[in-house]
Write a protein that holds these residues in place. Structure first.
Motif, PDB file in Angstrom:
ATOM      1  N   PHE A  62       7.705  -7.786   2.101  1.00 31.35           N
ATOM      2  CA  PHE A  62       7.581  -6.951   3.297  1.00 31.35           C
ATOM      3  C   PHE A  62       8.525  -5.763   3.211  1.00 31.35           C
ATOM      4  N   LEU A  63       8.049  -4.654   3.725  1.00 35.61           N
ATOM      5  CA  LEU A  63       8.876  -3.447   3.817  1.00 35.61           C
ATOM      6  C   LEU A  63       8.436  -2.684   5.052  1.00 35.61           C
ATOM      7  N   GLY A  64       9.338  -2.079   5.770  1.00 36.46           N
ATOM      8  CA  GLY A  64       8.915  -1.212   6.867  1.00 36.46           C
ATOM      9  C   GLY A  64       9.974  -1.023   7.922  1.00 36.46           C
ATOM     10  N   GLU A  65       9.947   0.155   8.506  1.00 34.75           N
ATOM     11  CA  GLU A  65      10.835   0.439   9.628  1.00 34.75           C
ATOM     12  C   GLU A  65      10.071   0.129  10.906  1.00 34.75           C
ATOM     13  N   LEU A  66      10.772  -0.341  11.912  1.00 38.59           N
ATOM     14  CA  LEU A  66      10.096  -0.654  13.167  1.00 38.59           C
ATOM     15  C   LEU A  66      10.499   0.337  14.248  1.00 38.59           C
ATOM     16  N   GLY A  67       9.512   0.716  15.069  1.00 41.38           N
ATOM     17  CA  GLY A  67       9.824   1.457  16.286  1.00 41.38           C
ATOM     18  C   GLY A  67      10.048   0.456  17.389  1.00 41.38           C
ATOM     19  N   LEU A  68      10.567   0.908  18.510  1.00 44.68           N
ATOM     20  CA  LEU A  68      10.842  -0.036  19.604  1.00 44.68           C
ATOM     21  C   LEU A  68       9.549  -0.630  20.150  1.00 44.68           C
ATOM     22  N   ASP A  69       8.428   0.059  19.964  1.00 43.69           N
ATOM     23  CA  ASP A  69       7.151  -0.457  20.475  1.00 43.69           C
ATOM     24  C   ASP A  69       6.447  -1.343  19.455  1.00 43.69           C
ATOM     25  N   GLY A  70       7.136  -1.611  18.324  1.00 46.16           N
ATOM     26  CA  GLY A  70       6.527  -2.483  17.335  1.00 46.16           C
ATOM     27  C   GLY A  70       5.737  -1.743  16.273  1.00 46.16           C
ATOM     28  N   GLU A  71       5.770  -0.427  16.330  1.00 48.84           N
ATOM     29  CA  GLU A  71       5.057   0.369  15.325  1.00 48.84           C
ATOM     30  C   GLU A  71       5.770   0.261  13.968  1.00 48.84           C
ATOM     31  N   VAL A  72       4.979   0.223  12.874  1.00 51.96           N
ATOM     32  CA  VAL A  72       5.584   0.172  11.544  1.00 51.96           C
ATOM     33  C   VAL A  72       5.563   1.577  10.943  1.00 51.96           C
ATOM     34  N   LYS A  73       6.738   2.054  10.597  1.00 48.72           N
ATOM     35  CA  LYS A  73       6.855   3.452  10.133  1.00 48.72           C
ATOM     36  C   LYS A  73       7.122   3.501   8.626  1.00 48.72           C
ATOM     37  N   PRO A  74       6.750   4.640   7.999  1.00 52.38           N
ATOM     38  CA  PRO A  74       6.903   4.735   6.540  1.00 52.38           C
ATOM     39  C   PRO A  74       8.367   4.727   6.100  1.00 52.38           C
ATOM     40  N   VAL A  75       8.579   4.301   4.864  1.00 51.40           N
ATOM     41  CA  VAL A  75       9.934   4.225   4.314  1.00 51.40           C
ATOM     42  C   VAL A  75       9.956   4.817   2.906  1.00 51.40           C
ATOM     43  N   ARG A  76      11.156   4.928   2.346  1.00 52.76           N
ATOM     44  CA  ARG A  76      11.315   5.480   0.992  1.00 52.76           C
ATOM     45  C   ARG A  76      11.288   4.384  -0.061  1.00 52.76           C
ATOM     46  N   GLY A  77      11.001   4.769  -1.264  1.00 50.89           N
ATOM     47  CA  GLY A  77      11.199   3.870  -2.404  1.00 50.89           C
ATOM     48  C   GLY A  77      10.141   2.793  -2.569  1.00 50.89           C
ATOM     49  N   VAL A  78       8.976   2.966  -1.957  1.00 49.13           N
ATOM     50  CA  VAL A  78       7.945   1.925  -2.028  1.00 49.13           C
ATOM     51  C   VAL A  78       7.454   1.733  -3.474  1.00 49.13           C
ATOM     52  N   LEU A  79       7.264   2.843  -4.157  1.00 48.24           N
ATOM     53  CA  LEU A  79       6.698   2.748  -5.506  1.00 48.24           C
ATOM     54  C   LEU A  79       7.563   1.900  -6.450  1.00 48.24           C
ATOM     55  N   PRO A  80       8.846   2.230  -6.595  1.00 46.43           N
ATOM     56  CA  PRO A  80       9.642   1.396  -7.510  1.00 46.43           C
ATOM     57  C   PRO A  80       9.728  -0.059  -7.047  1.00 46.43           C
ATOM     58  N   ILE A  81       9.788  -0.279  -5.750  1.00 45.38           N
ATOM     59  CA  ILE A  81       9.876  -1.663  -5.263  1.00 45.38           C
ATOM     60  C   ILE A  81       8.581  -2.405  -5.591  1.00 45.38           C
ATOM     61  N   ALA A  82       7.461  -1.707  -5.429  1.00 44.22           N
ATOM     62  CA  ALA A  82       6.178  -2.337  -5.733  1.00 44.22           C
ATOM     63  C   ALA A  82       6.106  -2.731  -7.208  1.00 44.22           C
ATOM     64  N   ARG A  83       6.601  -1.827  -8.079  1.00 47.77           N
ATOM     65  CA  ARG A  83       6.591  -2.158  -9.512  1.00 47.77           C
ATOM     66  C   ARG A  83       7.456  -3.374  -9.777  1.00 47.77           C
ATOM     67  N   CYS A  84       8.613  -3.402  -9.128  1.00 47.28           N
ATOM     68  CA  CYS A  84       9.549  -4.501  -9.311  1.00 47.28           C
ATOM     69  C   CYS A  84       8.921  -5.804  -8.794  1.00 47.28           C
ATOM     70  N   ALA A  85       8.202  -5.715  -7.669  1.00 45.66           N
ATOM     71  CA  ALA A  85       7.569  -6.889  -7.075  1.00 45.66           C
ATOM     72  C   ALA A  85       6.569  -7.491  -8.045  1.00 45.66           C
ATOM     73  N   LYS A  86       5.812  -6.601  -8.663  1.00 46.01           N
ATOM     74  CA  LYS A  86       4.796  -7.089  -9.588  1.00 46.01           C
ATOM     75  C   LYS A  86       5.459  -7.821 -10.763  1.00 46.01           C
ATOM     76  N   GLU A  87       6.522  -7.227 -11.265  1.00 42.11           N
ATOM     77  CA  GLU A  87       7.230  -7.866 -12.377  1.00 42.11           C
ATOM     78  C   GLU A  87       7.775  -9.224 -11.985  1.00 42.11           C
ATOM     79  N   ASN A  88       8.080  -9.404 -10.700  1.00 37.63           N
ATOM     80  CA  ASN A  88       8.648 -10.665 -10.230  1.00 37.63           C
ATOM     81  C   ASN A  88       7.582 -11.647  -9.739  1.00 37.63           C
ATOM     82  N   GLY A  89       6.339 -11.330 -10.022  1.00 37.98           N
ATOM     83  CA  GLY A  89       5.277 -12.276  -9.721  1.00 37.98           C
ATOM     84  C   GLY A  89       4.863 -12.349  -8.267  1.00 37.98           C
ATOM     85  N   ILE A  90       5.196 -11.345  -7.511  1.00 41.51           N
ATOM     86  CA  ILE A  90       4.781 -11.341  -6.106  1.00 41.51           C
ATOM     87  C   ILE A  90       3.324 -10.872  -6.018  1.00 41.51           C
ATOM     88  N   LYS A  91       2.553 -11.502  -5.123  1.00 41.99           N
ATOM     89  CA  LYS A  91       1.109 -11.235  -5.130  1.00 41.99           C
ATOM     90  C   LYS A  91       0.682 -10.217  -4.085  1.00 41.99           C
TER      91      LYS A  91
END
Lengths: 376, 521
Positions: free
Chosen positions: B105-134
């Motif tokens: 999971f990744l994401g910033e939350l607004g007070l109303d529960g909205e999920v807002k964009p964040v930085r660094g998704v691409l490298p984290i996604a690559r790392c996740a894949k290497e770690n066997g996350i589905k």
């Protein structure tokens, strides 16, 4: 008026007293007769004779500078001082307005019996200016005329280099102490001038070059010369100052004309418009002095043409075109390539480079960084 | 109850997997967060509590402890809001903990529960894949960025309730609820290549020698310096350099996109950068902006120019200290930044392209226009430090342009594509030459490599020696000249380095003999 060693010693001392200029010295000389007389002004009189500030300077100098030691130092450096009462003080300098009290010379003074001309012009000159300065410098020197100039970069230095290369005599009037070489890159010229002429300065040795000193030395350049030749000058320039001083001193001014589109020739063309003599070749000057040329070279205008100076090389059509394209100023490869395209002779850039470098090797072109110029 | 949620973060540009551990137990009601947190992470507690409340979840008064593991690395950013909220819900048994085992999971939350964009998704996604996350559950706006990594399921979400609904949904109906985001990389490369570039070399009239120099520089990855008067088109040429460079390979594209992802500069709609970057910092730039800065440094301009072009316009106006900073990155193709909490290494393999006026007023050697004294001219270029110039292989003069030339028909000018094809061909040759070595381009060759790959014939050797003598070039320039000559020969498709190649290479070196050494009459 004769000049004793004592006069030299105390003249030198006077030159070393800051705050006391030549006009004060001339006034005091009338009153006290000799430089030593000034040195020996009784303490009680000092405050009466001088303005308050000057009196202070005078006392300080008397306390701190020993005339004998000061003069020995001068001798060690090989510099001679010629105060205005000296027999060898140039007669021509005695005549000019605001004449110096004394001049320092490293090397020799110009020979008063031989004509002397000054060749002056822009520091940042064009290839044309370079060529003219060198031509005039060497040709005039070869016919025995002494060349006087400011040893600056550009026209000044080039004309003097030309004069020395032709085996002539040349004198550099500098705006700093005679023992200081300015600009530093003219070191070789400075050394040459000491042996084949002289370095002349109205400032005490050790004086650092300062912008305000240079316009003043210009009056000495024109003062020592019989005629002034202006090679290349912008409308407003240091050269214009020298020319004004030359006119004030009643010297003849020659200007070398240039193209009307060249800003660097504006000054010269303007002088001609206002009545200066035109100098289109060195022979104009030589004839002016009634010397006639040495080596029997004819005094035709064509003597300035580059071809006459160099035996012609065999060049093919493309090479000739490139030579034609390169104008008075330097040109980059881009520009040459573009001009070739415009004249209907398009070529690939590497090929143009090849030809240009080849022309450099043949000595027809000179490379300066990314730019190329003709060798005149 | 205790629960663990997987999340990720970047340290510098290096991603790592983080575990958000939440424990809710009876005791004095409190909310504690531990694990070397920066203040923006600490603030997450308020955002999470309010967001949960506003999304309709009741939080009982319990003793809640949140630990971000590994606890030894300083945590920054706001991307941990969503995992913390999910961890809370899991520890309160609101959602199924089994689902959390292989989901990140990744994401910033607004007070109303909205999920807002964040930085660094691409490298984290690559790392996740290497770690066997589905599965990745990430903000909707970052979904395409995450989906660039193939072979991992990416769910873009807009709000906290949506996430909960997705998790609570029956397994086979989940895809109907939120469709996984898919990005076809091959298609991205296809559509994003040169077709929609708005500049082209055909726009430039004249300046043939400059264009040629640029071509050589691009072919051999040589650093380049253009000297010329104002308005001669130096900047125009520089802007067009990326149009003649080959596209980024997939690996390179991921590298570059990672840097931009970490800097928060990726475009939502174009998640993968396929074009070579072109950075042109203003000459007032500070050293930190150039190298990267901050407690945990953000990549600087030189890293954002990685695999692309770093264009320094008005080179002589840059502070000398700023330029000196470039020495190490140019040499090592990476920059090391030391901070209190570690040393960070960012890649910086860029092609340096510089432009400068020849003097203060810009018109030297045009004596009709130049108002500078000789001293000023010398001083102007002497600002540029020797070590930087030593790293520049190609110097070229741009000539002044007449207005009449600008109106010429430019249909005769070569297009970027024509030039690019030649560049690609030359690069191919280099690829083959350096197969199995660490080298990539001719510009990488050390003097030893030059001996090996650039043998000159007897005639050529004599020729270059004579040239160096007549042109008064320093011995230091020798190897650079040969390197450039090698590239020129490659462009020519010639195995041997011939005289004409050497001549041209020498022409690119002559500028420094003028500007940076004494010249007399």
């Amino acid at each position: 008026m004769s000049c004793t060693e004592e006069d030299l010693i105390y003249s030198n001392w006077l030159m070393h007293t800051d705050g006391i200029g030549k006009s004060t010295i001339f006034q005091l000389l009338e009153q006290y007769g000799s430089p030593k007389g000034i040195y020996e002004i009784p303490d009680k009189d000092v405050d009466l004779v001088f303005k308050p500030k000057q009196a202070e300077w005078f006392k300080l100098a008397k306390k701190e500078i020993d005339p004998d030691i000061c003069y020995r130092k001068l001798e060690q450096k090989g510099i001679n001082i010629f105060p205005e009462m000296h027999d060898l003080f140039p007669e021509k300098l005695r005549m000019i307005p605001n004449r110096p009290f004394a001049i320092y010379v490293l090397g020799k003074l110009p020979d008063p019996d031989i004509p002397a001309v000054s060749i002056i012009g822009a520091r940042m000159c064009s290839e044309y200016g370079r060529f003219i300065a060198r031509e005039f410098g060497s040709r005039l020197a070869a016919s025995g005329i002494q060349i006087i100039s400011g040893m600056a970069s550009g026209v000044d230095g080039i004309s003097q280099r030309g004069a020395i290369a032709a085996g002539g005599k040349s004198y550099g009037v500098v705006g700093c102490g005679a023992d200081i070489c300015y600009p530093a890159e003219n070191r070789d010229l400075y050394e040459d001038l000491i042996t084949n002429g002289g370095i002349i300065s109205e400032y005490k040795p050790g004086t650092e070059p300062e912008a305000r000193l240079f316009p003043l030395r210009n009056r000495i350049i024109s003062g020592l010369s019989d005629a002034v030749i202006v090679v290349e000058a912008k409308k407003k320039s240091g050269t214009a100052i020298t020319v004004n001083m030359a006119l004030e001193q009643g010297k003849d001014v020659f200007a070398v004309p240039g193209r009307t589109t060249d800003r660097l020739s504006d000054g010269c063309n303007n002088m001609i418009k206002e009545g200066a003599f035109i100098a289109t070749c060195a022979e104009d000057i030589i004839e002016f002095f009634g010397l006639g040329s040495l080596n029997g070279t004819s005094s035709s205008n064509s003597s300035n043409s580059p071809k006459a100076a160099k035996p012609s090389l065999k060049l093919n059509a493309t090479e000739t075109l490139i030579i034609q394209i390169i104008d008075m100023n330097k040109m980059s490869i881009s520009e040459i390539h573009q001009r070739m395209e415009e004249s209907g002779k398009a070529m690939a850039v590497p090929e143009v480079m090849q030809i240009i470098i080849d022309l450099c090797a043949k000595g027809v072109l000179i490379q300066e960084g990314g730019f190329f110029r003709k060798r005149f | 109850m205790f629960s663990t949620v997987i999340s990720g973060a970047v340290h510098g540009i290096t991603p790592y997997i983080m575990h958000v551990e939440v424990d809710a137990s009876d005791g004095l009601p409190s909310f504690n967060m531990v694990g070397y947190l920066s203040s923006e992470v600490r603030e997450a507690s308020d955002r999470v509590k309010v967001a949960l409340k506003n999304s309709g979840f009741k939080i009982p008064a319990m003793h809640v402890t949140v630990n971000l593991s590994p606890a030894g690395i300083r945590k920054e950013g706001v991307a941990l809001d969503l995992p913390i909220a999910i961890g809370m819900l899991a520890s309160l048994s609101e959602i199924d903990s089994d689902f959390l085992k292989d989901t990140l999971f990744l994401g910033e939350l607004g007070l109303d529960g909205e999920v807002k964009p964040v930085r660094g998704v691409l490298p984290i996604a690559r790392c996740a894949k290497e770690n066997g996350i589905k599965t990745l559950i990430i903000p909707y706006d970052n979904a395409r960025e995450g989906a660039v990594v193939q072979g991992i399921k990416v769910i873009g979400v807009k709000s906290l309730p949506e996430v909960v609904a997705y998790i609570s949904c029956e397994k086979d109906k989940r895809n109907n609820l939120i469709e996984p985001t898919v990005v076809d990389i091959a298609k991205v490369f296809e559509t994003d290549s040169y077709s929609n570039m708005d500049v082209d070399f055909a726009d430039i009239n004249g300046q043939s020698a400059v264009k040629r120099a640029v071509e050589v520089a691009a072919a051999g990855f040589h650093h380049l310096l253009m000297i010329g008067p104002p308005g001669s088109g130096k900047s125009m040429v520089a802007k067009r350099i990326p149009t003649i460079l080959p596209t980024l390979s997939e690996e390179e594209a991921l590298e570059v996109s990672t840097i931009y992802s970490v800097s928060g500069m990726l475009d939502t709609n174009a998640p993968l950068i396929t074009r070579r970057p072109f950075m042109n910092p203003h000459h007032s730039i500070t050293e930190t902006a150039l190298t990267g800065g901050g407690m945990v440094p953000k990549p600087g301009v030189i890293s954002r120019a990685h695999r692309g072009v770093l264009f320094l316009d008005e080179l002589a106006e840059f502070r000398a200290s700023t330029l000196d900073i470039l020495r190490q990155p140019i040499e090592d193709k990476k920059i090391n930044i030391a901070r209190a909490n570690g040393t960070f290494t960012y890649p910086s393999d860029f092609q340096l392209v510089c432009a400068t006026n020849p003097c203060k007023c810009g018109y030297y050697p045009d004596m009709n226009k130049c108002r500078c004294t000789e001293k000023e001219i010398k001083r102007y270029l002497s600002h540029i430090s020797g070590p930087i110039l030593d790293r520049i292989d190609i110097c070229v003069e741009a000539s002044k342009v007449d207005v009449s030339d600008l109106n010429n028909n430019n249909s005769l000018n070569e297009s970027s594509k024509t030039i690019r094809d030649r560049v690609l061909k030359a690069r191919k040759i280099q690829e083959e030459r350096f197969k199995g070595t660490k080298l990539k381009f001719n510009s990488d060759m050390s003097p030893n490599d030059i001996k090996r790959y650039c043998s000159l014939g007897m005639r050529e050797k004599a020729y270059i020696e004579r040239m160096f003598y007549t042109m008064d070039l320093s011995a230091r320039a020798y190897h650079r000249t040969i390197r450039v000559a090698r590239t020129i020969a490659d462009l020519d498709g010639s195995e041997r380095i011939k005289e004409i190649h050497l001549t041209e290479a020498v022409c690119y070196r002559m500028t420094d003999s003028k500007y940076w050494s004494k010249s007399k009459t």
